[in-house]
Design an enzyme around this catalytic site. Structure first.
Site, PDB file in Angstrom:
ATOM      1  N   LYS A  53      43.694  40.639  39.844  1.00 43.14           N
ATOM      2  CA  LYS A  53      42.273  40.456  39.539  1.00 43.14           C
ATOM      3  C   LYS A  53      42.018  40.644  38.046  1.00 43.14           C
ATOM      4  O   LYS A  53      41.317  39.838  37.419  1.00 43.14           O
ATOM      5  CB  LYS A  53      41.422  41.436  40.369  1.00 43.14           C
ATOM      6  CG  LYS A  53      41.361  41.061  41.845  1.00 43.14           C
ATOM      7  CD  LYS A  53      40.707  42.123  42.718  1.00 43.14           C
ATOM      8  CE  LYS A  53      40.787  41.706  44.201  1.00 43.14           C
ATOM      9  NZ  LYS A  53      40.240  42.697  45.137  1.00 43.14           N
ATOM     10  N   GLN A  97      38.392  48.774  44.918  1.00 42.13           N
ATOM     11  CA  GLN A  97      39.386  48.209  45.835  1.00 42.13           C
ATOM     12  C   GLN A  97      39.451  49.031  47.117  1.00 42.13           C
ATOM     13  O   GLN A  97      39.513  50.262  47.087  1.00 42.13           O
ATOM     14  CB  GLN A  97      40.764  48.160  45.138  1.00 42.13           C
ATOM     15  CG  GLN A  97      41.847  47.460  45.927  1.00 42.13           C
ATOM     16  CD  GLN A  97      41.593  45.959  46.126  1.00 42.13           C
ATOM     17  OE1 GLN A  97      40.907  45.324  45.339  1.00 42.13           O
ATOM     18  NE2 GLN A  97      42.150  45.400  47.187  1.00 42.13           N
ATOM     19  N   ASP A 120      31.636  41.945  44.968  1.00 44.63           N
ATOM     20  CA  ASP A 120      32.302  41.792  46.262  1.00 44.63           C
ATOM     21  C   ASP A 120      31.315  41.333  47.340  1.00 44.63           C
ATOM     22  O   ASP A 120      31.729  40.823  48.381  1.00 44.63           O
ATOM     23  CB  ASP A 120      32.881  43.144  46.719  1.00 44.63           C
ATOM     24  CG  ASP A 120      34.369  43.272  46.448  1.00 44.63           C
ATOM     25  OD1 ASP A 120      35.072  42.248  46.485  1.00 44.63           O
ATOM     26  OD2 ASP A 120      34.825  44.409  46.219  1.00 44.63           O
TER      27      ASP A 120
END
Ligand code: GUN
Length: 281
Positions: A53, A97, A120
């Site tokens: 990422k 995460q 997200d």
């Protein structure tokens, strides 16, 4: 019939080229897009994901920071880090995460992220906006799947879509996006009786269970679009999805490979969400 392969790597390259251009425009105006990625602990799979990422951000000209904390980090310390990033004007997107260590309440952490930086799309208000048809951020993996269907001009409206897996990260938001695009949607879960009866009815089959070979060729309607979100290892340690790929490829009309399918699209849509957050700012 041999399925047409939907190449997520190629589609990602095309979308990332556009993102890079938009990042350049913003940077020229003194508003370089910025993403903060937080990793708690040393889960090896998570380490690979976050590294990819951050690298993708750098490749597209974003500012990015990776904050990697020890697995013993307290929940309150993590919340304080998020609060700092919520107020950092260089940061337009914040990603924590998952999974988090068990002593940290993931829901509490997600709700602490400012909704307008929740790239997200996991915050409860973003989940609500998605459900009511006014998404601010679409969760990256389901968003990537929709882009893949769009890339083949798949007629989603009126199609029977079956989503196998009901997670908050993939299955549920995927179902919402397909529903909004006009599909008739079935969500299957680990308790579903006769999974094959459902999957055989699917024009669009999205599989996101983390169980290798949960979908086999005999469970697929001839000509269907089969989207494999799984990331597993086979007996030789090679990356594979949830779908028994080679035999299913001979039945489906379209199929996504693993690797090179949904995986790169997830990161690409994170970049898209981050650039949108920066552009809105
Ligand atoms: N863990 C697995 N997938 C994801 C994702 O899309 N976002 C975050 N934050 N964690 C994940």
């Amino acid at each position: 019939m041999t399925a047409q392969i939907i190449n997520g790597t190629l589609l990602s390259q095309q979308i990332r080229a556009d993102v890079t251009q938009r990042a350049k425009t913003l940077t020229a105006k003194g508003k370089q897009p910025g993403l903060a990625v937080i990793l708690v602990g040393e889960n090896p799979a998570s380490q690979v994901y976050v590294r990819n990422k951050v690298k993708a951000c750098e490749d597209c000209g974003f500012y990015s920071v990776l904050e990697n904390y020890d697995a013993t980090l307290t929940e309150s310390a993590l919340l304080a880090h998020i609060d700092r990033l919520n107020h950092d004007p260089k940061i337009h997107g914040i990603l924590v995460q998952l999974p988090l260590p068990s002593h940290i309440d993931a829901n509490k952490v997600i709700e602490a992220i400012a909704a307008e930086k929740d790239v997200d799309g996991f915050h409860i208000s973003n989940a609500g906006l998605l459900m009511t048809g006014q998404p601010l951020f679409r969760p990256c993996t389901p968003y990537g799947v929709m882009k893949m269907l769009e890339s083949i001009n798949y007629p989603v409206r009126g199609a029977n879509a079956v989503v196998v897996g009901a997670s908050n990260i993939v299955g549920k938001p995927q179902a919402m996006l397909l529903l909004q695009a006009g599909a008739t949607v079935t969500i299957c879960n680990s308790k579903t009786r006769d999974l094959a009866a459902h999957t055989r009815n699917a024009d669009i089959l999205v599989v996101a269970t983390g169980k290798r070979n949960i979908v086999t060729a005999d469970m697929v309607k001839p000509g269907a679009a089969v989207i494999d979100v799984g990331m597993n290892r086979d007996d030789e340690g090679k990356l594979c999805g949830d779908v028994d790929y080679l035999p299913t490829k001979e039945v489906a009309g379209y199929i996504t490979p693993v690797p090179g399918g949904v995986g790169p699209m997830t990161i690409t849509m994170l970049l898209v969400n981050t650039i949108e957050a920066a552009e809105r700012n």
